[in-house]
Enzyme design. Structure first.
Site: not given
Length: 212
Positions: A55, A60, A193
């Site tokens: 994520k 930059p 899970r």
């Protein structure tokens, strides 16, 4: 047919590797996070898709350097926050043909109240604005709960939809069954899970595939 990616989220690297080895003939890929970056080569050898889920949200130059590292590790999919500056997306265009760039915006652990308190937007507005932000920069797809697909699909018909929140895992707020996710239009089911903590992971995956 929706593809199945298993999320290897245990803090025990050897446990994750054992799980991947057990399931390599049954699934399409594996998702890992920061904890397993040192073991990517062996996990990559078990499936076609290696999804590295960091994520990315940074400057930059930093995002570009980390993405280069992710590509060098053999990943085929990677997540980038859609809240980055447009300069970040400009830098990532060099990778658009090397890896599937996936925008991540509205986490499946958030409920509607979380969304409003964090970004001060409702879901339809959030999706429209963030898909429009990344689409010009070669993003292949979006991460979204299956419950968001009715909103996301019309906004991004050409982008792939990679859907966590499959099953009844703790820590997730907006979940569906694998069958519901497929019917709603998920291209990839990211399952953790529900499979990895089952008594018989292979049997569980086979049952999920049969249900699809």
């Amino acid at each position: 047919m929706s593809k199945i990616i298993i999320a290897l989220d245990s803090s025990d690297a050897e446990e994750n590797i054992t799980t991947a080895q057990q399931l390599k003939d049954q699934v399409d890929g594996f998702k890992i996070n920061h904890l397993l970056l040192g073991h990517t080569s062996i996990i990559k050898s078990f499936a076609d898709e290696l999804f590295i889920d960091c994520k990315l949200w940074d400057t930059p130059n930093t995002v570009k350097k980390v993405m280069q590292r992710i590509v060098d590790l053999g990943a085929t999919m990677a997540t980038v926050s859609t809240l980055n500056s447009l300069e970040v997306f400009e830098e990532l265009q060099d990778f658009r043909n090397k890896i599937k760039l996936l925008g991540v915006t509205y986490l499946t652990s958030w409920n509607g109240e979380d969304l409003l308190s964090i970004v001060h937007q409702n879901a339809p507005l959030l999706w429209r604005e963030n898909i429009d932000r990344v689409r010009p920069y070669g993003f292949a797809g979006m991460i979204c709960s299956p419950k968001d697909l009715q909103t996301v699909n019309p906004l991004a018909p050409q982008m792939i939809k990679v859907c966590p929140g499959i099953g009844t895992n703790s820590g997730q707020s907006r979940t569906t069954t694998p069958q519901q996710a497929k019917e709603l239009g998920a291209d990839y089911l990211v399952i953790g899970r529900t499979v990895t903590e089952s008594a018989d992971p292979i049997k569980t995956v086979i049952e999920i595939k049969e249900s699809l």
